[in-house]
Write a protein that holds these residues in place. Structure first.
Motif, PDB file in Angstrom:
ATOM      1  N   UNK A  34       0.988  -1.259  -0.093  1.00 44.65           N
ATOM      2  CA  UNK A  34      -0.030   0.037  -0.106  1.00 44.65           C
ATOM      3  C   UNK A  34       0.858   1.250  -0.133  1.00 44.65           C
ATOM      4  N   UNK A  35       0.316   2.256  -0.462  1.00 45.27           N
ATOM      5  CA  UNK A  35       1.282   3.617  -0.320  1.00 45.27           C
ATOM      6  C   UNK A  35       1.831   3.939   1.037  1.00 45.27           C
ATOM      7  N   UNK A  36       0.752   3.458   2.107  1.00 41.69           N
ATOM      8  CA  UNK A  36       1.423   3.749   3.554  1.00 41.69           C
ATOM      9  C   UNK A  36       2.489   2.919   3.749  1.00 41.69           C
ATOM     10  N   UNK A  37       2.623   1.654   3.181  1.00 42.85           N
ATOM     11  CA  UNK A  37       3.693   0.824   3.375  1.00 42.85           C
ATOM     12  C   UNK A  37       5.061   1.579   2.776  1.00 42.85           C
ATOM     13  N   UNK A  38       4.928   1.925   1.660  1.00 40.15           N
ATOM     14  CA  UNK A  38       6.224   2.655   0.799  1.00 40.15           C
ATOM     15  C   UNK A  38       6.448   3.896   1.709  1.00 40.15           C
ATOM     16  N   UNK A  39       5.430   4.674   2.306  1.00 39.98           N
ATOM     17  CA  UNK A  39       5.914   6.013   3.071  1.00 39.98           C
ATOM     18  C   UNK A  39       6.669   5.583   4.429  1.00 39.98           C
ATOM     19  N   UNK A  40       6.248   4.349   4.875  1.00 35.43           N
ATOM     20  CA  UNK A  40       6.910   3.764   6.123  1.00 35.43           C
ATOM     21  C   UNK A  40       8.359   3.535   5.823  1.00 35.43           C
ATOM     22  N   UNK A  96      14.228   3.884   5.618  1.00 30.73           N
ATOM     23  CA  UNK A  96      15.489   4.066   5.234  1.00 30.73           C
ATOM     24  C   UNK A  96      16.225   5.490   5.533  1.00 30.73           C
ATOM     25  N   UNK A  97      15.288   6.660   5.733  1.00 23.59           N
ATOM     26  CA  UNK A  97      16.029   7.958   6.037  1.00 23.59           C
ATOM     27  C   UNK A  97      16.614   7.581   7.542  1.00 23.59           C
ATOM     28  N   UNK A  98      15.725   6.952   8.278  1.00 21.21           N
ATOM     29  CA  UNK A  98      16.341   6.910   9.696  1.00 21.21           C
ATOM     30  C   UNK A  98      17.380   6.278  10.043  1.00 21.21           C
ATOM     31  N   UNK A  99      17.637   5.127   9.025  1.00 27.89           N
ATOM     32  CA  UNK A  99      18.714   4.087   8.854  1.00 27.89           C
ATOM     33  C   UNK A  99      19.720   3.922   7.692  1.00 27.89           C
TER      34      UNK A  99
END
Length: 74
Positions: free
Chosen positions: A47-53, A58-61
């Protein structure tokens, strides 16, 4: 957040929850020019939410994700 790390699944790397789709793989596709529509078409269970998460993870790690991309491209 719909990210999980399970020992014994996908080598224990961060994946979309209830899947074996690693975050590093999705980020690798983004770096190659893919966008959300491309990934949603390639992975219909996402889902789009999965990609946002996934992007937030990825940004945080970033060090972890960069290392995993490099290891898997070798």
């Amino acid at each position: 957040m719909s990210i999980e790390i399970r020992l014994g699944v996908a080598d224990g790397v961060a994946c979309i929850a209830k899947s074996r789709i690693p975050i590093w793989l999705l980020e690798s596709f983004y770096l190659q020019g893919a966008n959300d529509v491309d990934l949603l078409n390639a992975y219909p269970s996402l889902r789009a939410e999965d990609l946002a998460n996934a992007r937030a993870y990825a940004r945080a790690h970033m060090d972890e994700i960069t290392r995993l991309i490099a290891e898997n491209e070798a």
